[in-house]
Design an enzyme around this catalytic site. Structure first.
Site, short mmCIF file in Angstrom:
data_model
loop_
_atom_site.label_atom_id
_atom_site.label_comp_id
_atom_site.label_asym_id
_atom_site.label_seq_id
_atom_site.Cartn_x
_atom_site.Cartn_y
_atom_site.Cartn_z
N LYS A 1 0.98 -16.27 -15.07
CA LYS A 1 1.04 -17.73 -15.06
C LYS A 1 1.58 -18.19 -16.41
CE LYS A 1 -1.16 -21.31 -16.45
NZ LYS A 1 -0.06 -22.29 -16.53
N GLU B 1 -5.79 -13.72 -27.61
CA GLU B 1 -5.37 -14.11 -28.94
C GLU B 1 -5.39 -15.63 -28.97
OE1 GLU B 1 -1.30 -14.42 -31.13
OE2 GLU B 1 -1.91 -12.31 -31.18
N CYS C 1 1.37 -18.92 -33.85
CA CYS C 1 -0.08 -18.69 -33.97
C CYS C 1 -0.47 -18.18 -35.36
CB CYS C 1 -0.56 -17.72 -32.89
SG CYS C 1 0.29 -16.13 -32.89
N GLU D 1 -6.78 -26.26 -36.32
CA GLU D 1 -5.41 -25.83 -36.04
C GLU D 1 -4.58 -27.02 -35.54
OE1 GLU D 1 -3.33 -22.04 -33.95
OE2 GLU D 1 -4.70 -23.16 -32.68
#
Length: 497
Positions: A176, A251, A285, A386
């Site tokens: 997906k 992750e 990331c 973040e």
């Protein structure tokens, strides 16, 4: 206009709902494609197909390890043969500049297939003959159906990095991709079909995470979920997976420190800082978004940083001269602009940038200036949370101990970097910072082939190398008695009766 369908059980199909979603070019706000918008019903159809393909007598399970490796190498060949069109499609849907996509993401995808193909014979167990008359062994077997839920940034590389080890180990997959960037994933699945992957071994479901992703998490026939994305979404997936015992490779978020000591080569350090925080507009990331600089060189580093930022070539992402493009979507742009507003309200000072770019050709795109905040404190949201955009926060430190303390003042533990001419200090800092990967005197640079594992709230996985491949298998112990004999435990010898 291009239409992107799902791929289930060897067939390209639309959603059972008939609904579609528009794919937007973030550089100009134009629609570039329509994609099928899947539902939970589509997910269950795909998982059932993958489950059938995992049956012991299926075409997929009858393949040898060498034959699986051959399919993966053929896929890598096809990805590289179509590198230009993959890069164009990805750039037009994600906004990442063409040369990054063409020479990074494309080869990350083909490289994932090649690396895993090369390791298919390394999935070995152990034997023991310590018990006389008995041979004991362990073997590694595939888990079953693996769901790969991939993000919109580096979508080709991260999708392939999830599929390749799963397939190399003999699992079947349901993929997906992000609803923002499904085009290149569909193209890669098409190459896998052309390479000869049996029907049902690879399946593609499109649609929003809150329905399609949730349905994958809740499906009891899914043995493992591989997910790359935000920590909050990762926790949500874990919660929805409580319907069965699943394995996870995740992750998640990051807030990586970039540490510069006063004895560092500042030209190299600032150059790597620019790359580490502004590559792909900060939508990476492991981006080094928290600059920690020793006080003695703070002024020089800030002067150098401002000069370098002023020369960034901001432009349309398909222009090969462009170094910096738009955010992936209007929503992501608004999220980053909101954090910039929060930073100002918290008392941080904008040294560079801080605004949306709307002049000329940029007026309909989702462009934000490269932004640097100074006078930052560790309690500020822009330092702790973040942002996933081109926003750098700057803090100063006095010595090594304070640098490590500030670096660890986060709930994340994904990556980090240190720049110093003292190699003893470099190693101490690398050991002292609680993160899965550290760089010394470089950033986002490695030799490949080694595993990495995020720390803290940045995830739970081992990714890369043989250790990462093993994460897609389960150990089985087998004990062979060479000469059958009774135990005599319950006195079942009736010869005296």
């Amino acid at each position: 206009m291009e239409h992107v369908n799902m791929y289930i059980d060897g067939q390209w199909i639309g959603s059972v709902s008939g609904k579609t979603t528009s794919i937007i070019n973030p550089a100009n706000g134009c629609i570039v494609a329509e994609a099928a918008c899947g539902t939970a019903s589509d997910v269950h159809h795909a998982v059932a197909a993958a489950q059938r393909a995992f049956a012991p007598d299926s075409a997929w399970r009858r393949l040898t390890a060498d034959e699986r490796a051959e399919l993966m190498d053929k896929t890598a060949d096809l990805i590289e043969a179509h590198a230009d069109e993959l890069a164009t499609a990805e750039t037009n849907s994600m906004g990442r500049v063409w040369k990054e996509t063409r020479y990074d993401d494309v080869y990350a995808a083909s490289g994932a297939f090649r690396e895993c193909a090369s390791m298919v014979h390394e999935l070995q167990g152990a034997t023991s003959a310590d018990n006389p008359g008995m041979i004991s062994m362990t073997i590694r077997e595939p888990l079953g159906v693996c769901a790969v839920i991939s993000p919109w940034n580096y979508s080709m590389g991260t999708t392939a990095a999830g599929m390749a080890p799963a397939l190399a180990a003999g699992n079947t997959v349901v993929v997906k991709p992000s609803s923002l960037t499904p085009i290149t994933t569909a193209m890669m699945i098409g190459f896998m079909e052309e390479a000869g992957f049996p029907a049902g071994s690879v399946n593609l479901v499109l649609g929003p995470g809150d329905e399609v992703g949730t349905a994958l998490a809740e499906d009891t026939d899914v043995a493992k979920i591989t997910f790359t994305g935000g920590t909050a979404t990762g926790l949500d997936i874990v919660g929805h997976s409580s319907t069965s015992v699943k394995r996870f490779s995740m992750e998640l978020g990051g807030k990586s420190p970039f540490i510069i000591f006063d004895d560092a080569d500042l030209d190299v350090a600032v150059d790597r800082l620019m790359f580490g925080v502004f590559l792909s507009q900060g939508q990476v990331c492991v981006a080094g978004t928290r600059l920690l600089v020793q006080r003695g060189v703070y002024g020089r580093v800030m002067d150098m940083l401002q000069e370098r930022i002023a020369h960034i070539r901001i432009g349309m992402p398909m222009d090969e001269q462009t170094e910096y493009g738009p955010m992936v979507s209007k929503r992501q742009m608004e999220r980053v602009l909101n954090y910039i507003r929060i930073g100002r309200e918290e008392g941080a000072r904008v040294l560079v940038g801080g605004h949306r770019i709307t002049e000329g050709a940029f007026k309909d795109g989702y462009f934000i200036e490269p932004t640097v905040f100074v006078d930052c404190r560790e309690d500020m949201r822009i330092v702790r949370e973040e942002i996933f955009g081109p926003v750098l926060t700057v803090q100063t430190f006095a010595d090594e101990t304070e640098a490590i303390r500030l670096a660890n003042a986060t709930r994340y533990g994904l990556a980090g970097g240190v720049f110093t001419s003292d190699m003893g200090r470099a190693l101490r800092v690398c050991r002292g910072v609680d993160s899965g990967i550290m760089w010394a005197n470089t950033y986002m640079d490695d030799t490949g082939g080694l595993p990495v594992s995020p720390h803290r709230q940045s995830g739970v996985t081992v990714d890369g190398g043989l250790d990462g491949l093993k994460e897609y298998t389960v150990l089985k112990q087998i004990n062979l008695k060479l000469t059958p004999e009774k135990t005599g435990w319950f006195g079942n010898d009736l010869s005296d009766d």
